[in-house]
Design an enzyme around this catalytic site. Structure first.
Site, PDB file in Angstrom:
ATOM      1  N   ARG A 159      60.654  -6.796  11.769  1.00  0.00           N
ATOM      2  CA  ARG A 159      60.334  -8.194  11.415  1.00  0.00           C
ATOM      3  C   ARG A 159      58.904  -8.553  11.840  1.00  0.00           C
ATOM      4  NH1 ARG A 159      61.517 -12.443  14.485  1.00  0.00           N
ATOM      5  NH2 ARG A 159      63.308 -11.457  15.482  1.00  0.00           N
ATOM      6  N   TYR A 175      52.299 -25.788  -8.650  1.00  0.00           N
ATOM      7  CA  TYR A 175      53.511 -25.024  -8.961  1.00  0.00           C
ATOM      8  C   TYR A 175      54.726 -25.843  -8.483  1.00  0.00           C
ATOM      9  CZ  TYR A 175      57.261 -21.724  -8.268  1.00  0.00           C
ATOM     10  OH  TYR A 175      58.495 -21.133  -8.271  1.00  0.00           O
ATOM     11  N   ASP A 231      46.145 -21.279  -3.501  1.00  0.00           N
ATOM     12  CA  ASP A 231      47.085 -20.362  -4.155  1.00  0.00           C
ATOM     13  C   ASP A 231      46.319 -19.679  -5.295  1.00  0.00           C
ATOM     14  OD1 ASP A 231      48.998 -19.199  -5.832  1.00  0.00           O
ATOM     15  OD2 ASP A 231      50.525 -20.662  -5.299  1.00  0.00           O
ATOM     16  N   LYS A 277      53.955 -11.712  -9.006  1.00  0.00           N
ATOM     17  CA  LYS A 277      53.289 -11.860 -10.293  1.00  0.00           C
ATOM     18  C   LYS A 277      52.311 -10.696 -10.530  1.00  0.00           C
ATOM     19  CE  LYS A 277      55.506 -15.811 -10.665  1.00  0.00           C
ATOM     20  NZ  LYS A 277      56.140 -16.037  -9.393  1.00  0.00           N
TER      21      LYS A 277
HETATM   22  C1  LIG Z   1      51.351 -20.283  -8.605  1.00  0.00           C
HETATM   23  C2  LIG Z   1      52.620 -19.867  -7.926  1.00  0.00           C
HETATM   24  N1  LIG Z   1      52.676 -19.889  -6.588  1.00  0.00           N
HETATM   25  C3  LIG Z   1      53.790 -19.528  -5.926  1.00  0.00           C
HETATM   26  C4  LIG Z   1      54.933 -19.149  -6.597  1.00  0.00           C
HETATM   27  C5  LIG Z   1      56.159 -18.795  -5.819  1.00  0.00           C
HETATM   28  O1  LIG Z   1      56.296 -17.424  -5.779  1.00  0.00           O
HETATM   29  P1  LIG Z   1      57.714 -16.674  -5.592  1.00  0.00           P
HETATM   30  O2  LIG Z   1      58.519 -16.974  -6.801  1.00  0.00           O
HETATM   31  O3  LIG Z   1      57.300 -15.237  -5.425  1.00  0.00           O
HETATM   32  O4  LIG Z   1      58.343 -17.233  -4.366  1.00  0.00           O
HETATM   33  C6  LIG Z   1      54.915 -19.096  -7.988  1.00  0.00           C
HETATM   34  C7  LIG Z   1      56.135 -18.683  -8.716  1.00  0.00           C
HETATM   35  O5  LIG Z   1      56.250 -18.827  -9.924  1.00  0.00           O
HETATM   36  C8  LIG Z   1      53.735 -19.476  -8.675  1.00  0.00           C
HETATM   37  O6  LIG Z   1      53.671 -19.472 -10.021  1.00  0.00           O
END
Ligand SMILES: Cc1ncc(COP(=O)(O)O)c(C=O)c1O
Length: 387
Positions: A54, A107, A179, A204
Site C-alpha cells: 500500500r 468532469y 487535470d 484514458k
Molecule cells: C477528465 C477526467 N478526469 C478524471 C476522470 C476520472 O477518472 P477515473 O474514471 O479513472 O476515476 C475522468 C473519467 O472519465 C475524466 O474524464
C-alpha cells in the site's frame, strides 16, 4: 527442510548485473528485510525502500517515475483510479473552512466530489471561466487555498489558459491543480506552464487500451508530494501492480497513438463541420472554437475528443446513436477504439438545464472519443448514421 516448508519458502532469485527489457510485475504485498532497524526506518518515507504494497511497489513506482518524468515533475503518486488521484489531492490538501476556486466546466465525477466537499466537509467553492485570470483574482478570499483546472474540458473542449491562470494562482499564493487527462503530457505539460500538481485518469490515453482503471498525481516539488503521499497511504488509494504494469505497457505507444487520435479528430471535425445535419462542431483545432487561440498557445495538438450538435436536436441524436455501427456506444475515452456517447442522457444526466447550458451541452450534442482506426472507415460510419 520438509516439502510443507519448502513449498512455502520458494526460492526468489534476484536479478543483478542485467535489467529486464520489460518492467516485471512485482505481485507481492510486502518486502523482506534483514535488518530490523532498516525495516523500521523505511516504513513511512516517500520514495524510500519497498516495505508494504500500500506504500509502494516497484511496478507502481516505475509508473510513477515514468509519468513524473513525462510531466517534468519531482515525484508522483499512482492510484487505483483517476478519481482516487483527485480525492488524494483535494482531501489531502484542503481542510474544513478552506475555499477552492474551480473552473466552470469540470468532469462530472470531479464536480460531484466538490459538491460533497462543500456539503460534508465545510469547504466553500467559487466557479470561474477557465480562461479568465481577472475572475480568478476577484473570487479569492482570505480562505482560498487551491485553484482547480482541466487542460481540455469534457465534452465541448474548452481549453484552460494555463499560463495566465497558474501565474495568477502563484501570485496569490495558491496551489494550482490541473487535470491533464484529455491532453496527456504529449500535448501539454502544465507544470512547465506554472501548475503545482498535475492529475490524470490513467484509464484514458496513458494506458490507452480500455483495459485498466487507474490514476496518478504528479507534483512539481517533493514537499507537496510528501504531504499528499502520507494522506494517500492512509486513504488506501494504491493501484494493483498488474494495473500499473498494464498502464506502463500501454504508455510505450502513447506518442504514436496521440498523433493518430489527433489526426483522426481533425479529419472528422472538418467533415462534420461541412455536413448539413450538423449545426456546430466543438473541437479546439477549429478556428471558430471559443478556445482556439488559447489552445494554440497551450497545446501541441488539439486532442482526440470532439463533440458536435445535430440540427435535429434530441430526436436526431437518438437516431444517430441507434444507427452508428463501427464506433462503440460506451463511456470513457482514450482507448484505440472510437467511442460515442450522448452526454445529456449519460455522462451529464445529473445536470439541470442551466448547468448543461453552462457546460455547453445541448440535447442534440454527441461526443466522439476518436480512436486510431482508418479515418475513412470512421467517416463512412458517421456519414451513414447522419443520413
Ligand atoms: C477528465 C477526467 N478526469 C478524471 C476522470 C476520472 O477518472 P477515473 O474514471 O479513472 O476515476 C475522468 C473519467 O472519465 C475524466 O474524464
Amino acid at each position: 527442510m520438509r516439502p510443507e516448508t519448502r513449498t512455502v519458502h520458494l526460492p526468489k532469485p534476484s536479478v543483478t548485473g542485467s535489467v529486464p527489457i520489460s518492467m516485471p510485475i512485482y505481485q507481492t504485498s510486502g518486502f523482506v528485510f534483514d535488518d530490523p532497524a532498516a525495516f523500521a526506518e523505511e516504513m513511512g518515507r516517500p520514495g524510500g525502500a519497498y516495505v508494504y504494497g500500500r506504500y509502494s511497489n516497484p511496478t507502481v513506482r516505475a509508473l510513477e517515475e515514468a509519468v513524473a518524468g513525462l510531466e517534468g515533475g519531482a515525484a508522483a503518486i499512482a492510484t487505483g483510479s483517476g478519481m482516487g488521484a483527485i480525492n488524494c489531492v483535494l482531501l489531502g490538501l484542503l481542510q474544513p473552512g478552506d475555499h477552492l476556486i474551480a473552473q466552470e466546466a469540470l468532469y462530472g465525477g470531479t464536480a460531484a466530489m466538490i459538491n460533497d466537499l462543500v456539503s460534508r466537509f465545510g469547504i466553500t467553492v467559487s466557479y470561474v471561466p477557465e480562461d479568465d485570470p481577472a475572475a480568478l483574482r476577484a473570487a479569492v478570499t482570505p480562505a482560498t487555498k487551491l485553484v482547480y483546472l482541466e487542460t481540455i474540458a469534457n465534452p465541448v473542449g474548452q481549453v484552460a489558459d494555463l499560463p495566465a491562470m497558474c501565474s495568477a494562482a502563484r501570485d496569490l499564493g495558491l496551489i494550482s491543480v490541473v487535470d491533464n487527462t484529455f491532453a496527456t503530457p504529449l500535448l501539454c505539460r502544465p507544470l512547465e506552464l506554472g501548475a503545482d500538481i498535475v492529475l490524470h485518469s490513467v484509464t484514458k490515453y496513458l494506458s490507452g487500451h480500455a483495459d485498466v482503471v487507474g490514476g496518478i498525481a504528479v507534483f512539481a516539488d517533493e514537499e507537496l508530494h510528501g504531504k499528499v503521499w502520507h494522506f494517500a497511504i492512509e486513504l488506501g488509494a494504491t493501484p494493483d501492480p498488474f494495473a500499473a504494469w498494464l498502464s506502463l505497457r500501454g504508455m510505450q505507444t502513447l506518442a504514436l497513438r496521440m498523433e493518430r487520435h489527433c489526426a483522426n479528430a481533425r479529419h472528422l471535425a472538418t467533415r462534420l463541420a461541412a455536413h448539413p445535419a450538423v449545426s456546430a462542431v466543438h473541437w479546439a483545432g477549429l478556428e471558430n472554437h471559443r478556445s482556439h487561440e488559447v489552445a494554440r498557445k497551450v497545446l501541441a495538438d488539439f486532442g482526440g475528443v470532439l463533440a458536435f450538435d445535430l440540427a435535429g436536436g434530441r430526436a436526431a441524436a437518438d437516431s444517430f446513436m441507434a444507427s452508428i455501427r463501427l464506433a462503440l456506444l460506451a463511456p470513457s475515452l482514450g482507448g484505440v477504439e472510437t467511442l460515442v456517447l450522448h452526454p445529456a442522457s449519460t455522462s451529464h444526466r445529473a445536470l439541470n438545464a442551466a448547468e448543461l447550458a453552462r457546460t455547453g451541452v445541448t440535447e442534440g450534442t454527441v461526443r466522439l472519443a476518436v480512436g486510431i482506426e482508418h479515418p475513412d472507415d470512421l467517416w463512412a460510419d458517421i456519414e451513414q448514421a447522419l443520413s
